[in-house]
Scaffold this motif. Structure first.
Motif, PDB file in Angstrom:
ATOM      1  N   PRO A  74       0.859  -1.176   0.000  1.00 18.09           N
ATOM      2  CA  PRO A  74       0.000   0.000   0.000  1.00 18.09           C
ATOM      3  C   PRO A  74       0.892   1.221   0.000  1.00 18.09           C
ATOM      4  O   PRO A  74       1.657   1.441   0.932  1.00 18.09           O
ATOM      5  CB  PRO A  74      -0.732  -0.115   1.336  1.00 18.09           C
ATOM      6  CG  PRO A  74       0.260  -0.783   2.243  1.00 18.09           C
ATOM      7  CD  PRO A  74       1.146  -1.634   1.361  1.00 18.09           C
ATOM      8  N   ARG A  75       0.865   2.021  -1.038  1.00 14.23           N
ATOM      9  CA  ARG A  75       1.758   3.173  -1.068  1.00 14.23           C
ATOM     10  C   ARG A  75       0.946   4.446  -1.153  1.00 14.23           C
ATOM     11  O   ARG A  75       0.010   4.553  -1.950  1.00 14.23           O
ATOM     12  CB  ARG A  75       2.705   3.076  -2.265  1.00 14.23           C
ATOM     13  CG  ARG A  75       3.582   1.815  -2.217  1.00 14.23           C
ATOM     14  CD  ARG A  75       4.340   1.668  -0.898  1.00 14.23           C
ATOM     15  NE  ARG A  75       5.200   2.794  -0.636  1.00 14.23           N
ATOM     16  CZ  ARG A  75       6.417   2.942  -1.138  1.00 14.23           C
ATOM     17  NH1 ARG A  75       6.919   1.998  -1.895  1.00 14.23           N
ATOM     18  NH2 ARG A  75       7.116   4.007  -0.844  1.00 14.23           N
ATOM     19  N   THR A  76       1.317   5.404  -0.352  1.00 15.10           N
ATOM     20  CA  THR A  76       0.621   6.680  -0.311  1.00 15.10           C
ATOM     21  C   THR A  76       0.565   7.295  -1.705  1.00 15.10           C
ATOM     22  O   THR A  76      -0.432   7.895  -2.080  1.00 15.10           O
ATOM     23  CB  THR A  76       1.347   7.620   0.670  1.00 15.10           C
ATOM     24  OG1 THR A  76       1.544   6.915   1.884  1.00 15.10           O
ATOM     25  CG2 THR A  76       0.533   8.867   0.932  1.00 15.10           C
ATOM     26  N   SER A  77       1.614   7.134  -2.463  1.00 16.64           N
ATOM     27  CA  SER A  77       1.656   7.710  -3.803  1.00 16.64           C
ATOM     28  C   SER A  77       1.598   6.610  -4.860  1.00 16.64           C
ATOM     29  O   SER A  77       2.283   5.591  -4.746  1.00 16.64           O
ATOM     30  CB  SER A  77       2.948   8.509  -3.986  1.00 16.64           C
ATOM     31  OG  SER A  77       3.158   8.766  -5.365  1.00 16.64           O
ATOM     32  N   PRO A 110       4.134  15.126  -3.647  1.00 15.58           N
ATOM     33  CA  PRO A 110       3.793  13.711  -3.848  1.00 15.58           C
ATOM     34  C   PRO A 110       2.568  13.521  -4.747  1.00 15.58           C
ATOM     35  O   PRO A 110       2.248  12.410  -5.090  1.00 15.58           O
ATOM     36  CB  PRO A 110       3.512  13.214  -2.429  1.00 15.58           C
ATOM     37  CG  PRO A 110       3.225  14.428  -1.632  1.00 15.58           C
ATOM     38  CD  PRO A 110       3.945  15.568  -2.274  1.00 15.58           C
ATOM     39  N   PHE A 126      -5.984   1.753  -1.613  1.00 12.59           N
ATOM     40  CA  PHE A 126      -5.519   2.267  -2.906  1.00 12.59           C
ATOM     41  C   PHE A 126      -6.073   1.483  -4.092  1.00 12.59           C
ATOM     42  O   PHE A 126      -6.329   2.035  -5.149  1.00 12.59           O
ATOM     43  CB  PHE A 126      -3.989   2.307  -2.927  1.00 12.59           C
ATOM     44  CG  PHE A 126      -3.425   3.158  -1.823  1.00 12.59           C
ATOM     45  CD1 PHE A 126      -3.714   4.520  -1.772  1.00 12.59           C
ATOM     46  CD2 PHE A 126      -2.635   2.623  -0.823  1.00 12.59           C
ATOM     47  CE1 PHE A 126      -3.211   5.314  -0.755  1.00 12.59           C
ATOM     48  CE2 PHE A 126      -2.135   3.407   0.203  1.00 12.59           C
ATOM     49  CZ  PHE A 126      -2.421   4.754   0.233  1.00 12.59           C
ATOM     50  N   THR A 144      -2.945  13.132  -2.276  1.00 18.11           N
ATOM     51  CA  THR A 144      -2.217  12.045  -2.926  1.00 18.11           C
ATOM     52  C   THR A 144      -3.143  10.861  -3.207  1.00 18.11           C
ATOM     53  O   THR A 144      -3.008  10.181  -4.233  1.00 18.11           O
ATOM     54  CB  THR A 144      -1.011  11.636  -2.062  1.00 18.11           C
ATOM     55  OG1 THR A 144      -0.259  12.819  -1.764  1.00 18.11           O
ATOM     56  CG2 THR A 144      -0.112  10.671  -2.790  1.00 18.11           C
ATOM     57  N   TYR A 204      -4.573   8.659  -7.125  1.00 14.28           N
ATOM     58  CA  TYR A 204      -4.853   7.273  -7.526  1.00 14.28           C
ATOM     59  C   TYR A 204      -6.102   7.193  -8.413  1.00 14.28           C
ATOM     60  O   TYR A 204      -6.149   6.409  -9.359  1.00 14.28           O
ATOM     61  CB  TYR A 204      -5.069   6.381  -6.296  1.00 14.28           C
ATOM     62  CG  TYR A 204      -3.815   5.746  -5.747  1.00 14.28           C
ATOM     63  CD1 TYR A 204      -3.344   4.542  -6.264  1.00 14.28           C
ATOM     64  CD2 TYR A 204      -3.107   6.323  -4.711  1.00 14.28           C
ATOM     65  CE1 TYR A 204      -2.204   3.940  -5.760  1.00 14.28           C
ATOM     66  CE2 TYR A 204      -1.961   5.727  -4.196  1.00 14.28           C
ATOM     67  CZ  TYR A 204      -1.511   4.535  -4.728  1.00 14.28           C
ATOM     68  OH  TYR A 204      -0.373   3.949  -4.232  1.00 14.28           O
TER      69      TYR A 204
END
Lengths: 345, 345, 345, 345
Positions: free
Chosen positions: A135-138, D71, D194, D222, D226
């Motif tokens: 899981p990546r914030t960006s 970001p 995400f 951010t 997505y």
């Protein structure tokens, strides 16, 4: 009031209980889509219903009837006074043994993962960690190797003998993850992804449930109920830092949460100093503090070369720093009556 | 840039430096009303002034010239790399020894204070605490015994041999408190009462400076600068919990703050688990966690009969629980290379 | 239970009440060192004492007897259902009028203050602000002009007709400040400097009490009790932002606090968007939001040349931006049934 | 640096870019499983790569090349200076019009939903809300009517002419929700789920993205990236309160977030006073404050009979209170140059 049916109770028994609830003047709510049906009585306070407990308990297919005063039931010490101990291969989580889960944030390559696995095994860790689905914030950040990451983790397990933990993000990945992993992790960001909690509950695998940095202890315990209600008692809670006004560290490890959770719940509780501090310089102090305060273990990020890490480099320990931490940890664990599952070798 | 004059530098020397600053094109600001004058250059960034350091350093009466990149200077490890160790009678705060400050929140009576003092002495504490002037959230709460409280504390010191800490709230009380107390406490609510900080700095006594629950680590360190700038290096910092969204405990002990402060400052740092948790059930876990993480000591509330306490009863330990804590603390201290100042007797 | 004596009740009457309390089986506590004695009954819950209210109320010198269920009494709507309206020269704070307090953070010079005062007067402010004694996080920062700052403020008042607010930090400065100022401010950092609260209460002057960024609404209201208990009903509360995990602004304006305080207290409430945001770009939005939500006024920093300000430059509005804000504010105030005290001229 | 390929660029073009990246000495990362490929250059700072922008921009299939300093990119005002305006049937979100989304927390029955829909339509709302799939903290709470809830919402839309918003929790429900709903909501608890963000992005429907109460503004922006990266520009952000130490309300509406988000992002932003306060008594004040501060609309819970609500009763307005709010809102909106999309009828 909540009426918990036996697992696999036939539909007729469920319907009979629903009718009995309606006849008693309450609106029934039946938990949909899970194997073990739960019928809640809506619209009335529990005090009005005490006399009905015996009445409903006697109906066919009913396992037990519970009056709810806290928002959670199954993780509570009141329903399960003894601490839960979970065995995962050679490792034990809960009880007198201290669990040490170590490894890189993400599986980046076979070499990186195997190097990390051997190093943490040598220093005395008894479980591996490594993310295959991240899981990546960006969306521009590295998102993990997916199934080939799981294969690398399985190879690391074969070579070191250490079981491994990895995270699930999406229901569609759950089946393959459950096939490979020894323990499935629900990351902090999914702590209240209630449908995913139900689905991991159904796998029967041990689950590490990480506290969301913006959620209260009570919300963590209530989230664990979603997993346990599916018949899966093997939940390991994890404190990994909360958001506060203090900017000197990325999060604030909630030390108080350790005795609080230990008081109210029988579930094992580990701490994640890497995420709680966001800086490898503070990891060892936070890990030792958490264990002295009563945590059943730690989960810590170790990377052969943190400066080259694709994720969480700044909070990852080098193998030699991790070995130092293990030496201190063994002493502090002994001071509070614990021992490492594996002696440092 | 800051030009720090020698203590007692004559007015002509100060004026000469002020003129030199103006001549160099900067606006001088002279710290009013303290013995040691400090002349700050306002309105320009430090980078522009580096070449002036030698110029100003050479002027008569100037002790040193400092370029400020952090908001604090004197508590920084950069100006004082070795840890500060403070001796107070038989107790040592900082270094290899662990300070244990114990006693009731408030001095309520001679009997209560002496009973508490003997109990904590027996269990191994090396400093007493007790409030004579109390900061109370409500004006209807017990406000302390005042000077007669100080007399009782002095008697407790005489009988046990333990030095004592007590809090100052008001400049008008400072003289009498400084006469009696071994260490003066600035409570959390006065952490940014800057004039009071200057005044306690002038007493030369060791000062415990408690972190305000709503203030950042950097603000705590900068507040300590106010005390140290008066020529008083004997400042002991105290982490006592911060306000967060978590309601399960009154405050959240900021465990991360311990390695952070130890990294940036040479000052001794203690933790106050009683205020940080607000519940005696969690005191021991928090105390052990703080020491394992690197705190130089703890300050804990102990009351012979917490249910009868006029303040902070729920967070006070009974003497027998405190004795249990001391036994655990000794082991955890040893695990991290520390020892109690006084062996448990 | 709390027994509040008449102001100046003779010592014999106080002693007679104390004896009556002891005879009734309770431990009396007498508030020391204030003109109006308050005798609290310690060690018992209020429910046990209801029948004693009449008994004690009848004793000589007793003004009233109060059962406490909240920690504060005098600021509560229960003891004073109508909103308090405070008149300060031509300005009104509370009720249908909106108070607009504007001016620089600090008085830096006669020119700067007079320029600011004329500008804010012209744009429609009805009160001036300016600090003469400054609380600064760092001892190296500008600490204010002291008494000569008060003299400049008095001149600004003479020239514009606008009363002024200034802050007190130290009891030793209170007499001179009370001599000059129309309203005395207790800054956020002194919100729980309880002795200073009592002392400003004794001046009888209107007091602006700012909420500490780390304190709860209930703590703010309880702090106001310290002032009011000295016989001073003229307290103006001020919301100025709280510390949270959000770093995008210096503090977080607690918008919810406005309807909460209005529900529980009759005291006027203003908002300080300058400190709550820490950035002039956000000041207008925060000011309009606070007034729409029910604030009785705003306190905003305006500086003729923010880039040259000795304190709080980044959060200060230029005069023309302030004039823009006033035009918007007038419309929003009208939309919620309020008007500016002074029409914009 | 990020290389964004054209939608549907053939695999050979993607591979050619990947090779070019490797040849330039960088490690490429290709976003898996989305229609529009994005190739990120890992392991180097952007400053080193500026000269490569033109080089990569010229390759076949490349849409654009972006240097990332924040970001997030797509929600930024820097890439899209004008505010985004989203049309949904008769309603407009963003720009000069104010969106008012109202209705019950959950669809509980046909009668309840239709009564609420007619009431909010009459009072001037221009969009309906109602949950069919509910995220509940406790598994014992009402979990929503599912598809039959969607059918009731569709009927309410037919009868009132108002489009509706409803929440998706699980990828498996997305198809049916997208079939019925006009706007899909990502609830606060899924803000950082995400994969779900990517999947709702692929529906092309307008999305309301609610801020998690423990997440920062930058994390919200951010997360919106997505969704937008899937080619869906129709994202509406929603501030719904953050967790803070203040307990007087359930969350704290972050008023400052409104001007901050408006400064950095072109996306429409609404506020949800119901969740931000948790108490209907404070809803109107919070709604008016948010609109005065610049919000593009509000989302508010309205229930015909809050005391009988199966979820969120305490924070739901009765229809007549909502009508009062709409009258005030119209005036405040006008004061800040906005108008309701629908005149109040």
């Amino acid at each position: 009031m909540v009426i918990i049916m036996q697992a696999g109770a036939p539909e007729e028994e469920v319907e009979a209980v629903v009718k009995a609830v309606e006849k008693a003047g309450f609106r029934p709510w039946v938990n949909p889509g899970v194997e073990r049906k739960v019928i809640a009585l809506l619209g009335a306070v529990d005090a009005e219903k005490i006399e009905l407990v015996d009445h409903f308990s006697a109906l066919p297919g009913v396992e037990r009837v519970t009056l709810i005063s806290e928002p959670y039931k199954l993780p509570s010490r009141r329903t399960h006074p003894d601490p839960t101990v979970i065995e995962v291969g050679p490792a034990t989580i809960g009880g007198a043994h201290l669990a040490v889960i170590a490894g890189p944030c993400s599986v980046e390559s076979r070499d990186q993962m195997l190097e990390a696995a051997h190093a943490v095994r040598k220093a005395g860790a008894n479980l591996l960690r490594g993310g295959a689905f991240k899981p990546r914030t960006s969306p521009y950040s590295f998102q993990g190797l997916g199934v080939s990451g799981l294969e690398i983790l399985a190879e690391a397990r074969r070579l070191t003998g250490l079981p491994f933990v990895t995270e699930v993000l999406h229901p569609g990945d759950l089946e393959v993850i459950a096939e490979y992993a020894d323990i499935i992790q629900i990351g902090a960001r999914n702590m209240q992804n209630f449908r995913l909690l139900q689905e991991v509950g159904q796998t029967g695998k041990p689950i590490i449930l990480k506290r969301h940095p913006g959620c209260r202890i009570q919300e963590l315990l209530t989230a664990s109920e979603y997993i346990m209600l599916e018949g899966n008692p093997n939940v390991i809670l994890c404190e990994r830092g909360i958001t506060t006004f203090e900017h000197a560290t990325r999060y604030t490890l909630d030390l108080n949460a350790i005795p609080v959770i230990k008081r109210f719940s029988h579930l094992p509780l580990i701490a994640d100093p890497s995420h709680a501090t966001g800086d490898w310089r503070y990891d060892a102090a936070a890990a030792l503090g958490a264990v002295a305060a009563g945590a059943d273990g730690i989960m810590v990020e170790v990377h052969p070369d943190p400066t080259a890490a694709l994720s969480d480099g700044p909070q990852s320990l080098r193998p030699e720093k991790f070995a130092d931490l293990m030496r201190s940890l063994e002493k502090v664990a002994a001071a509070v009556g614990r021992q490492l599952s594996h002696p440092v070798t």
